[in-house]
Scaffold this motif. Sequence first.
Motif, PDB file in Angstrom:
ATOM      1  N   ILE A 409       0.861  -1.183   0.000  1.00 35.81           N
ATOM      2  CA  ILE A 409       0.000   0.000   0.000  1.00 35.81           C
ATOM      3  C   ILE A 409       0.899   1.234   0.000  1.00 35.81           C
ATOM      4  O   ILE A 409       1.775   1.374   0.847  1.00 35.81           O
ATOM      5  CB  ILE A 409      -0.904   0.040   1.240  1.00 35.81           C
ATOM      6  N   SER A 410       0.673   2.113  -0.955  1.00 34.86           N
ATOM      7  CA  SER A 410       1.482   3.328  -1.047  1.00 34.86           C
ATOM      8  C   SER A 410       0.597   4.560  -0.998  1.00 34.86           C
ATOM      9  O   SER A 410      -0.574   4.523  -1.381  1.00 34.86           O
ATOM     10  CB  SER A 410       2.286   3.344  -2.356  1.00 34.86           C
ATOM     11  N   VAL A 411       1.184   5.642  -0.508  1.00 37.94           N
ATOM     12  CA  VAL A 411       0.505   6.936  -0.507  1.00 37.94           C
ATOM     13  C   VAL A 411       0.883   7.666  -1.787  1.00 37.94           C
ATOM     14  O   VAL A 411       2.069   7.825  -2.092  1.00 37.94           O
ATOM     15  CB  VAL A 411       0.912   7.777   0.716  1.00 37.94           C
ATOM     16  N   GLY A 412      -0.121   8.089  -2.527  1.00 33.40           N
ATOM     17  CA  GLY A 412       0.168   8.800  -3.757  1.00 33.40           C
ATOM     18  C   GLY A 412      -1.097   9.140  -4.510  1.00 33.40           C
ATOM     19  O   GLY A 412      -2.160   8.537  -4.282  1.00 33.40           O
ATOM     20  N   ASP A 413      -0.996  10.092  -5.414  1.00 35.25           N
ATOM     21  CA  ASP A 413      -2.099  10.482  -6.282  1.00 35.25           C
ATOM     22  C   ASP A 413      -2.193   9.454  -7.401  1.00 35.25           C
ATOM     23  O   ASP A 413      -1.292   9.344  -8.233  1.00 35.25           O
ATOM     24  CB  ASP A 413      -1.837  11.876  -6.841  1.00 35.25           C
ATOM     25  N   GLY A 414      -3.281   8.689  -7.426  1.00 31.30           N
ATOM     26  CA  GLY A 414      -3.428   7.654  -8.439  1.00 31.30           C
ATOM     27  C   GLY A 414      -3.488   8.176  -9.845  1.00 31.30           C
ATOM     28  O   GLY A 414      -3.295   7.418 -10.798  1.00 31.30           O
ATOM     29  N   LEU A 415      -3.724   9.482 -10.009  1.00 28.57           N
ATOM     30  CA  LEU A 415      -3.836  10.061 -11.347  1.00 28.57           C
ATOM     31  C   LEU A 415      -2.569  10.763 -11.817  1.00 28.57           C
ATOM     32  O   LEU A 415      -2.454  11.114 -12.996  1.00 28.57           O
ATOM     33  CB  LEU A 415      -4.996  11.062 -11.385  1.00 28.57           C
ATOM     34  N   ASN A 416      -1.619  10.991 -10.921  1.00 27.41           N
ATOM     35  CA  ASN A 416      -0.422  11.749 -11.299  1.00 27.41           C
ATOM     36  C   ASN A 416       0.761  11.249 -10.484  1.00 27.41           C
ATOM     37  O   ASN A 416       0.756  11.329  -9.249  1.00 27.41           O
ATOM     38  CB  ASN A 416      -0.658  13.243 -11.049  1.00 27.41           C
ATOM     39  N   ASP A 417       1.797  10.757 -11.147  1.00 22.70           N
ATOM     40  CA  ASP A 417       2.939  10.144 -10.460  1.00 22.70           C
ATOM     41  C   ASP A 417       4.051  11.136 -10.128  1.00 22.70           C
ATOM     42  O   ASP A 417       5.113  10.742  -9.658  1.00 22.70           O
ATOM     43  CB  ASP A 417       3.504   8.999 -11.290  1.00 22.70           C
ATOM     44  N   ASN A 418       3.830  12.425 -10.354  1.00 20.23           N
ATOM     45  CA  ASN A 418       4.904  13.405 -10.178  1.00 20.23           C
ATOM     46  C   ASN A 418       5.502  13.382  -8.776  1.00 20.23           C
ATOM     47  O   ASN A 418       6.718  13.532  -8.609  1.00 20.23           O
ATOM     48  CB  ASN A 418       4.395  14.816 -10.479  1.00 20.23           C
ATOM     49  N   ASN A 419       4.657  13.226  -7.766  1.00 22.46           N
ATOM     50  CA  ASN A 419       5.138  13.286  -6.387  1.00 22.46           C
ATOM     51  C   ASN A 419       5.198  11.920  -5.711  1.00 22.46           C
ATOM     52  O   ASN A 419       5.227  11.832  -4.493  1.00 22.46           O
ATOM     53  CB  ASN A 419       4.228  14.228  -5.569  1.00 22.46           C
TER      54      ASN A 419
END
Length: 615
Positions: A409-419
């Motif tokens: 499980i990762s924290v992140g924006d599923g629509l944008n991988d920039n961060n």
Amino acid sequence: MYYETAKLPEKPAEASAKFTVYLVGDSEERYVYCPVRGRAYKVDGKPEEIVRQWWLYRLRDHYGYQFSQIGVEVPVKVGATEAKKKADIVVYKDSTKRIPRIFVEVKKPDRKDGVDQLEVYMNATGCRLGLWSNGAPPHVYLLRVEPKEGEEEASWRELRNIPSAGEDISSVDKPITRKQLEPVSDFLSILRECEDHIKAHEGINVFDEIFKLIFAKLYDERRNLKNDNSPAKFRVGALESAADARVRINKLFVDARAQWQGVFAPGEELNLSDETLAFCVSALQKAYLLKSDADVLGAAFEVMVNPTMKGDKGQYFTPRHVINLCIDVLDPTETETIFDPACGSGGFLVSAMDHVFKQIRSERDDESEILENQKDYATNNVFGMDYDPMIAKVAKAYMLIWGDGRSNISVGDGLNDNNWSDDARAKFQVLNGVRREHRKFDIIATNPPFAGDISADDTLSRYRLAFKTDASGRTKRLKKVSRDVLFLERCLDSLAPGGRMAIVLPRGIFKNYTDERVRRFLMERAKVKAVVSLTGSMFKPFTNTKTCVLFIERRQHDIVDVSKAKKDGPILFAVSEIPGKDQSGKLVRNAKGEIISDLGEIAKYLKKNLAWGGK
């Protein structure tokens, strides 16, 4: 709450040897006879009276107190006046009824309030022991701890039980062993009790602190409770100082943080005061989380997360029976990977783990091999992402309960991988030459956010559906695109050829004229296998939005002419008419606790008639 029943032509005139509810006359009106007050009471419309009488007999038969030392509906003086409400039951030290030993507050089944009223009685009289019950566990056994010098308010601890007639407090202050822990049926009430106490005494993030304690307790159950006689370290004794208890609980948290890295940062600590920490630990210590129903725990975790924070982004916690429909139809196997790019608390992933775990157990008879294969699947094949760090923590803990200590499980924006972090990139991207691409998964199951639009240039530039071709053939990028549309494309990009997907989408995407290009894009890349229409009450109380579950299979090769999709075979359609929820959004269950819904029947229909190409 067990009791006997008996029929009588007239209402009872004396107490029975065992607690009995009488069915009186031809109309069978229900009566009880109170052995303390010496009279019969009609209980139709007064279910709390049944709970009270059940406890009167239980106090005599289980705890050894005599009816002669028990009072019912006792006035309590608070300051210079009497409390507005009389105490339901008071157990006195002896039959003179001068010194109260235990106050008992009863409520009708399903009521959760009343603990604060119990505390008022105990504070007013200096009584140290209290009991709250609605007739079903968990009952609350409360200890009043006298305020220390310089303090004005008493503090509170929960006991494992109340002492019997011949016992003192130390008799119920023995170490808790594994066999004494009990699975919880109402975890939310326990969490709410902790939440209310923290809000009243601390100025910190409630959920974070409760979650740290849950994390420490999970560690204690998994690492220290090796057999039925193993003593739990996650506890606070009734006579133990809060400072001493803190040392032990803090060590559990630090050890858990080190063992299960990625849930909490290396330097995070317990921030509750000693007394508040002791109260919360006492409330949690009787529960056996690892043996509790995962739905009970997951639902409680979800409610504890601020629903408005989720609702404004259109991500609503998915009902378990909707999740089970999706996983039953997708039918994941132990060799397949599964991904949820907006995993929330991990409901789809845990349901997939449960599904595959049962398959593994049904095919093997060696317990060590079963456990090893289950661990391998959970560790290597289950993946999720959510933009909210707090909800990602919930997902990780939820999966820990199911035996996956290293969940992907990762924290992140599923629509944008920039961060995205390096860890997230390693899990969800692959190198194709010098270019990074989305990793492909065998199965995707998701209920992505679908409220609000995305207008950020950096995000829109990544998606074909953010561009539109006009009548003259010119292509231009749209100023904004709804989240559900972008997530649909994101999921298709991450689905392997021949892969299967279930995705919850707003119903409008299937019929709106302006979404025709979205439907064409979908048919170019995937075969539509089934559509299940859900009612508007399915996601209450968060939203009235009508939704559908879309089942698709990723094409081996995209098509340009969507008319060729006619060769894909029939599309199955189903409409849910029994959602399993009432108009307020509350789950509707039968006497066995099962959700009353037609989604199980729909799942059977789809499984019987739907043919996946890759299986």
